[in-house]
Design a protein around this motif. Structure first.
Motif, mmCIF file in Angstrom:
data_model
loop_
_atom_site.group_PDB
_atom_site.id
_atom_site.type_symbol
_atom_site.label_atom_id
_atom_site.label_comp_id
_atom_site.label_asym_id
_atom_site.label_seq_id
_atom_site.Cartn_x
_atom_site.Cartn_y
_atom_site.Cartn_z
ATOM 1 N N PRO A 78 6.127 10.650 -0.707
ATOM 2 C CA PRO A 78 5.740 10.233 -2.069
ATOM 3 C C PRO A 78 5.911 8.731 -2.281
ATOM 4 C CG PRO A 78 7.118 12.206 -2.155
ATOM 5 C CD PRO A 78 7.124 11.736 -0.739
ATOM 6 N N LEU A 79 6.934 8.157 -1.667
ATOM 7 C CA LEU A 79 7.141 6.716 -1.796
ATOM 8 C C LEU A 79 6.008 5.943 -1.124
ATOM 9 C CD1 LEU A 79 10.979 6.455 -1.129
ATOM 10 C CD2 LEU A 79 9.796 6.269 -3.322
ATOM 11 N N LEU A 80 5.520 6.456 -0.021
ATOM 12 C CA LEU A 80 4.399 5.807 0.673
ATOM 13 C C LEU A 80 3.166 5.780 -0.223
ATOM 14 C CD1 LEU A 80 3.249 4.546 3.267
ATOM 15 C CD2 LEU A 80 2.725 6.869 4.031
ATOM 16 N N HIS A 81 2.919 6.869 -0.942
ATOM 17 C CA HIS A 81 1.779 6.904 -1.862
ATOM 18 C C HIS A 81 1.967 5.896 -2.994
ATOM 19 C CE1 HIS A 81 -0.104 10.244 0.180
ATOM 20 N NE2 HIS A 81 0.982 10.990 0.059
ATOM 21 N N GLN A 82 3.175 5.793 -3.486
ATOM 22 C CA GLN A 82 3.438 4.811 -4.551
ATOM 23 C C GLN A 82 3.221 3.387 -4.052
ATOM 24 O OE1 GLN A 82 7.380 5.656 -5.939
ATOM 25 N NE2 GLN A 82 6.731 7.316 -7.291
ATOM 26 N N VAL A 83 3.655 3.096 -2.831
ATOM 27 C CA VAL A 83 3.471 1.758 -2.250
ATOM 28 C C VAL A 83 1.981 1.459 -2.113
ATOM 29 C CG1 VAL A 83 3.760 0.408 -0.133
ATOM 30 C CG2 VAL A 83 5.700 1.667 -1.072
ATOM 31 N N THR A 84 1.206 2.430 -1.674
ATOM 32 C CA THR A 84 -0.241 2.233 -1.532
ATOM 33 C C THR A 84 -0.879 1.920 -2.885
ATOM 34 O OG1 THR A 84 -0.249 3.780 0.313
ATOM 35 C CG2 THR A 84 -2.372 3.283 -0.677
ATOM 36 N N LYS A 85 -0.484 2.645 -3.928
ATOM 37 C CA LYS A 85 -1.019 2.381 -5.269
ATOM 38 C C LYS A 85 -0.644 0.975 -5.734
ATOM 39 C CE LYS A 85 -0.998 7.159 -6.924
ATOM 40 N NZ LYS A 85 -0.370 8.095 -7.879
ATOM 41 N N LEU A 86 0.599 0.562 -5.474
ATOM 42 C CA LEU A 86 1.033 -0.778 -5.865
ATOM 43 C C LEU A 86 0.244 -1.856 -5.121
ATOM 44 C CD1 LEU A 86 4.900 -0.316 -6.120
ATOM 45 C CD2 LEU A 86 3.304 -0.721 -7.986
ATOM 46 N N GLU A 87 -0.029 -1.637 -3.850
ATOM 47 C CA GLU A 87 -0.809 -2.612 -3.076
ATOM 48 C C GLU A 87 -2.198 -2.789 -3.684
ATOM 49 O OE1 GLU A 87 -0.674 -0.955 0.882
ATOM 50 O OE2 GLU A 87 1.026 -2.216 1.448
ATOM 51 N N VAL A 88 -2.821 -1.686 -4.081
ATOM 52 C CA VAL A 88 -4.155 -1.757 -4.698
ATOM 53 C C VAL A 88 -4.083 -2.545 -6.008
ATOM 54 C CG1 VAL A 88 -5.965 -0.363 -5.791
ATOM 55 C CG2 VAL A 88 -4.987 0.347 -3.599
ATOM 56 N N LYS A 89 -3.048 -2.302 -6.805
ATOM 57 C CA LYS A 89 -2.890 -3.040 -8.065
ATOM 58 C C LYS A 89 -2.678 -4.529 -7.809
ATOM 59 C CE LYS A 89 -1.082 0.689 -10.952
ATOM 60 N NZ LYS A 89 0.052 1.181 -11.755
ATOM 61 N N ILE A 90 -1.874 -4.865 -6.818
ATOM 62 C CA ILE A 90 -1.613 -6.277 -6.500
ATOM 63 C C ILE A 90 -2.897 -6.974 -6.078
ATOM 64 C CG2 ILE A 90 -0.488 -7.796 -4.823
ATOM 65 C CD1 ILE A 90 1.930 -5.888 -4.950
ATOM 66 N N ILE A 91 -3.704 -6.327 -5.271
ATOM 67 C CA ILE A 91 -4.976 -6.922 -4.839
ATOM 68 C C ILE A 91 -5.872 -7.171 -6.054
ATOM 69 C CG2 ILE A 91 -7.113 -6.452 -3.559
ATOM 70 C CD1 ILE A 91 -5.331 -5.031 -1.454
ATOM 71 N N GLY A 92 -5.903 -6.218 -6.987
ATOM 72 C CA GLY A 92 -6.705 -6.395 -8.204
ATOM 73 C C GLY A 92 -6.218 -7.567 -9.038
ATOM 74 N N ILE A 93 -4.904 -7.687 -9.172
ATOM 75 C CA ILE A 93 -4.332 -8.794 -9.955
ATOM 76 C C ILE A 93 -4.603 -10.125 -9.261
ATOM 77 C CG2 ILE A 93 -2.150 -9.811 -10.722
ATOM 78 C CD1 ILE A 93 -1.159 -6.926 -11.190
ATOM 79 N N GLU A 94 -4.501 -10.181 -7.947
ATOM 80 C CA GLU A 94 -4.777 -11.420 -7.203
ATOM 81 C C GLU A 94 -6.212 -11.873 -7.427
ATOM 82 O OE1 GLU A 94 -3.757 -10.455 -3.159
ATOM 83 O OE2 GLU A 94 -1.700 -11.157 -3.388
ATOM 84 N N LYS A 95 -7.149 -10.929 -7.483
ATOM 85 C CA LYS A 95 -8.550 -11.284 -7.706
ATOM 86 C C LYS A 95 -8.750 -11.895 -9.086
ATOM 87 C CE LYS A 95 -10.645 -7.981 -4.534
ATOM 88 N NZ LYS A 95 -11.501 -6.805 -4.390
ATOM 89 N N ILE A 96 -7.983 -11.410 -10.049
ATOM 90 C CA ILE A 96 -8.106 -11.934 -11.414
ATOM 91 C C ILE A 96 -7.423 -13.299 -11.537
ATOM 92 C CG2 ILE A 96 -7.394 -11.562 -13.814
ATOM 93 C CD1 ILE A 96 -7.636 -8.527 -13.209
#
Length: 133
Positions: A78-96
């Motif tokens: 479950p922690l691995l899934h949470q890390v993956t979701k956080l990585e996707v959010k970070i990439i989105g924020i970096e683009k903005i």
């Protein structure tokens, strides 16, 4: 314990004594030699059995350890899934936050890269600042 041979006395049943005597006649070995060989074979058998038990015990311990590790890995999924979701959010924020950096063809850096003359000699570079003398 000393290195000298030790004498052991024991009592055996008449049936065993008869079998040993018969075996002694058949093989030409003395009773003492037969008993020594029997004890030696028994001790080797016990040694192999002890090693086998030790291997079995090690195997069981490894199985327990493997099961423990498998449970720990499952608890981390479950922690691995949470890390993956956080990585996707970070990439989105970096683009903005950080727009893509690009060098336009008319920029000074781009022109320097395009007009770079790799054939310049080091002495030409050093004397360029002197001017005409």
């Amino acid at each position: 314990m000393s290195l000298e041979n030790i004498k052991i006395e024991t009592t055996i049943s008449p049936e065993w004594a008869e079998r040993l005597n018969q075996l002694s006649l058949e093989t030409g070995s003395s009773l003492e030699e037969l008993v020594q060989e029997a004890i030696g074979q028994y001790l080797e058998k016990i040694k192999v059995s002890d090693n086998s038990d030790s291997v079995d015990l090690q195997y069981l311990n490894l199985q327990k350890e493997l099961l423990t590790l498998q449970k720990k890995v499952q608890s981390l999924e479950p922690l691995l899934h949470q890390v993956t979701k956080l990585e996707v959010k970070i990439i989105g924020i970096e683009k903005i936050v950080m727009p893509k950096l690009s060098i336009s063809p008319s920029s000074t850096c781009a022109q320097l890269l395009i007009h770079d003359n790799d054939q310049d000699e080091p002495d030409e570079i050093l004397t360029d600042f002197l001017g005409d003398c």
